[in-house]
Design a protein around this motif. Structure first.
Motif, PDB file in Angstrom:
ATOM      1  N   ASP A  88       1.174  13.597   1.219  1.00  0.00           N
ATOM      2  CA  ASP A  88       2.074  13.236   0.123  1.00  0.00           C
ATOM      3  C   ASP A  88       2.686  11.865   0.367  1.00  0.00           C
ATOM      4  N   ARG A  89       3.058  11.212  -0.739  1.00  0.00           N
ATOM      5  CA  ARG A  89       3.723   9.913  -0.621  1.00  0.00           C
ATOM      6  C   ARG A  89       5.138  10.125  -0.076  1.00  0.00           C
ATOM      7  N   CYS A  90       5.541   9.296   0.862  1.00  0.00           N
ATOM      8  CA  CYS A  90       6.837   9.461   1.524  1.00  0.00           C
ATOM      9  C   CYS A  90       7.909   8.707   0.736  1.00  0.00           C
ATOM     10  N   GLN A  91       8.460   9.376  -0.244  1.00  0.00           N
ATOM     11  CA  GLN A  91       9.501   8.789  -1.074  1.00  0.00           C
ATOM     12  C   GLN A  91      10.297   9.904  -1.745  1.00  0.00           C
ATOM     13  N   GLY A  92      11.481   9.552  -2.271  1.00  0.00           N
ATOM     14  CA  GLY A  92      12.277  10.498  -3.031  1.00  0.00           C
ATOM     15  C   GLY A  92      12.592  11.782  -2.275  1.00  0.00           C
ATOM     16  N   PRO A  93      12.534  12.914  -2.983  1.00  0.00           N
ATOM     17  CA  PRO A  93      12.854  14.207  -2.361  1.00  0.00           C
ATOM     18  C   PRO A  93      11.950  14.527  -1.170  1.00  0.00           C
ATOM     19  N   THR A  94      10.700  14.116  -1.211  1.00  0.00           N
ATOM     20  CA  THR A  94       9.783  14.394  -0.098  1.00  0.00           C
ATOM     21  C   THR A  94      10.263  13.702   1.169  1.00  0.00           C
ATOM     22  N   LEU A  95      10.694  12.440   1.035  1.00  0.00           N
ATOM     23  CA  LEU A  95      11.213  11.704   2.184  1.00  0.00           C
ATOM     24  C   LEU A  95      12.458  12.402   2.731  1.00  0.00           C
ATOM     25  N   THR A  98       0.839  -1.201   0.000  1.00  0.00           N
ATOM     26  CA  THR A  98       0.000   0.000   0.000  1.00  0.00           C
ATOM     27  C   THR A  98       0.871   1.246   0.000  1.00  0.00           C
ATOM     28  N   ARG A  99       0.435   2.254  -0.690  1.00  0.00           N
ATOM     29  CA  ARG A  99       1.156   3.518  -0.786  1.00  0.00           C
ATOM     30  C   ARG A  99       1.339   4.113   0.603  1.00  0.00           C
ATOM     31  N   ILE A 100       2.604   4.416   1.000  1.00  0.00           N
ATOM     32  CA  ILE A 100       2.913   4.948   2.329  1.00  0.00           C
ATOM     33  C   ILE A 100       3.040   6.468   2.245  1.00  0.00           C
ATOM     34  N   THR A 101       2.194   7.145   2.979  1.00  0.00           N
ATOM     35  CA  THR A 101       2.227   8.612   2.988  1.00  0.00           C
ATOM     36  C   THR A 101       3.131   9.115   4.118  1.00  0.00           C
ATOM     37  N   CYS A 102       3.389  10.391   4.078  1.00  0.00           N
ATOM     38  CA  CYS A 102       4.171  10.999   5.159  1.00  0.00           C
ATOM     39  C   CYS A 102       3.442  10.858   6.493  1.00  0.00           C
ATOM     40  N   GLU A 103       2.129  10.912   6.452  1.00  0.00           N
ATOM     41  CA  GLU A 103       1.347  10.732   7.679  1.00  0.00           C
ATOM     42  C   GLU A 103       1.535   9.335   8.225  1.00  0.00           C
ATOM     43  N   ASP A 104       1.590   8.324   7.338  1.00  0.00           N
ATOM     44  CA  ASP A 104       1.855   6.955   7.768  1.00  0.00           C
ATOM     45  C   ASP A 104       3.240   6.845   8.406  1.00  0.00           C
ATOM     46  N   ALA A 105       4.205   7.536   7.805  1.00  0.00           N
ATOM     47  CA  ALA A 105       5.591   7.434   8.251  1.00  0.00           C
ATOM     48  C   ALA A 105       5.786   8.011   9.646  1.00  0.00           C
ATOM     49  N   VAL A 106       5.061   9.065   9.989  1.00  0.00           N
ATOM     50  CA  VAL A 106       5.272   9.714  11.297  1.00  0.00           C
ATOM     51  C   VAL A 106       4.310   9.222  12.360  1.00  0.00           C
TER      52      VAL A 106
END
Length: 501
Positions: free
Chosen positions: A375-382, A345-353
């Protein structure tokens, strides 16, 4: 009869009074010890410490001599506490064995400064940390002094020692009882406004109050705290008095984020970086609790940082359970693990924190960094989110509420005082203890440990001065080679200051 005047009835003053009275009794000299206190009771400052619980000392000071490096003007503190330990080992100022207890106490009719085997006199908190569980309190004269007079201690996290009764009042009761047994007199509502040196060799000091009263003393221990020392006019006695300023308190910072998070606490690693070099290695870095306030930052970690902070410096908070330079790898591994469990499942920044940082804190920090939690937590956003969570920065503007500060930096320059006796170099018979000296330590019992320890040493010195005078004169001790440190705290540079204006 010799008179020893103790100016200030706080932690250092009461300890000095007990030490002087007991040492005088052991030396069999007629000695009267009087505590001059401006308030209507002694020990009020003790009752206010540790939120009414009184963080008496720190176990690490009893087990690791290197802990003295955490004091401001550490070489001076190290020399003074080492001398106190030597006195404990000698059959003199602080007898260390049961044999010494019987020999000196029986002869003098007074309790000796003993430190018989006190292992187990300090109970460890069942939920405490990995600090030493069995404290050899006999190795530390401060803890031995308190235990010998009946104070039971318990250990909490990070070595903090509290009275077993969990109330500061129990500490004061022990000290007042010991003082009363030794014949110490409490002179209340008697604020000392000035100290005048003896007008002739071997003559008495003159203490004057603001109301015009005066008193005489053969030896004086200055044990006032805060701004009080500047009001005594000690500069006229050849002593350099440094401007005092509050430290060990909250910091005033830019409030864009703190106001939004007012009254929220976080556990983190806080670091301090000098102005103009926010990415340089930290001046101070330590784990602990930080409290966001509408005016800036508070909490134990910030209190400790404040001792080295200057306006323009940067405070950085790392909210992640890893070093800041590993933040991106940590967050990427976390997202991968969450993705595996959620079957891709797509992991968002909200999921990550979620479960990592408080929601309000995560939202505010992400918003400040320009990251949307959806936003999806990957790449530059991560990468941006990882840096934002591992380095939440604030610019220091000054000290926060001075009333919350635990100590004052400044006071009597340590270069003017012999660390082996705490006697003023230029004035035989004048001794200094506690916060009256330009010494301070971090949170966790360090400042009270210094108050007790310096009080003991100054009290012993005052009694020794009277004993030597009674036997034919006081021999000054050569100045020890210790030096005060360069100023390192929020506020103005140190400068000489006489009586308060």
């Amino acid at each position: 009869m010799n008179t020893i005047a103790i100016i200030g009835g706080g932690a250092a003053g009461l300890t000095a009074a007990i030490a002087a009275a007991e040492a005088g009794a052991r030396a069999r000299i007629a000695c009267r010890v009087i505590v001059y206190e401006r308030d209507d009771r002694v020990g009020r400052s003790i009752l206010a410490t540790g939120n009414g619980r009184c963080n008496v000392s720190n176990a690490l000071l009893a087990t690791d001599p290197a802990e003295t490096a955490r004091y401001y003007n550490a070489p001076f503190v190290r020399a003074a506490l080492a001398q106190l330990a030597r006195l404990q080992r000698d059959d003199g100022g602080v007898p260390a064995s049961a044999q010494a207890r019987g020999k000196s106490a029986a002869a003098a009719g007074a309790p000796a400064w003993t430190a018989s085997d006190l292992r187990g006199a300090c109970d460890s908190d069942a939920g405490g940390s990995a600090e030493p569980k069995s404290l050899a309190l006999d190795a530390d004269p401060v803890l031995a002094f308190l235990a010998d007079r009946g104070l039971q201690l318990r250990q909490e996290g990070q070595g903090r020692l509290y009275p077993a009764a969990n109330k500061a009042a129990s500490v004061l009761e022990v000290l007042r009882a010991a003082a009363a047994r030794s014949g110490v007199i409490e002179q209340l509502n008697w604020p000392v406004s000035s100290i005048e040196a003896p007008r002739r060799e071997g003559g008495p000091f003159t203490l004057r109050s603001g109301s015009g009263e005066f008193a005489r003393a053969d030896a004086v221990v200055v044990a006032v705290g805060g701004k009080g020392v500047a009001q005594l006019g000690l500069d006229h006695l050849g002593m350099r008095v440094l401007r005092t300023r509050p430290v060990l308190g909250p910091l005033r910072t830019d409030v864009g984020l703190t106001r939004e998070l007012d009254n929220i606490r976080v556990r983190c690693v806080a670091s301090l970086h000098r102005a103009g070099a926010p990415d340089a290695p930290a001046v101070v870095e330590l784990p602990g609790e930080v409290l966001f306030r509408s005016y800036g930052l508070s909490g134990i970690a910030v209190f400790d940082l404040s001792r080295a902070a200057w306006p323009g410096d940067t405070v950085a908070l790392n909210l992640l359970p890893c070093p800041a330079d590993q933040a991106e790898d940590f967050l990427r591994a976390r997202c991968q693990r969450l993705a595996e469990v959620s079957l891709g499942t797509r992991i968002t920044c909200e999921d990550a924190v979620r479960g990592l940082v408080l929601p309000r804190v995560a939202e505010a920090v992400a918003k400040r960094a320009g990251v949307r939690l959806s936003d999806r937590c990957q790449g530059p956003t991560l990468s941006v989110l990882a840096r934002a969570l591992s380095r939440v920065t604030f610019e220091v503007q000054g000290m926060g509420d001075a009333n919350q500060c635990q100590v004052h930096r400044g006071g009597i320059d340590v270069d003017a005082v012999d660390p082996l006796t705490l006697r003023a170099q230029a004035v035989p018979g004048l001794f200094v203890a506690g916060e009256a000296l330009d010494v301070d330590g971090p949170c966790g019992g360090y400042n009270l440990h210094w108050a007790w320890g310096s009080g003991l040493l100054a009290g012993i010195g005052a009694a020794a001065h009277c004993e030597a005078a009674a036997r034919g004169g006081f021999v000054a001790r050569p100045k020890a080679a210790v030096h005060r440190e360069a100023p390192a705290s929020v506020g103005d540079e140190d400068s000489s200051q006489g009586s308060a204006s």
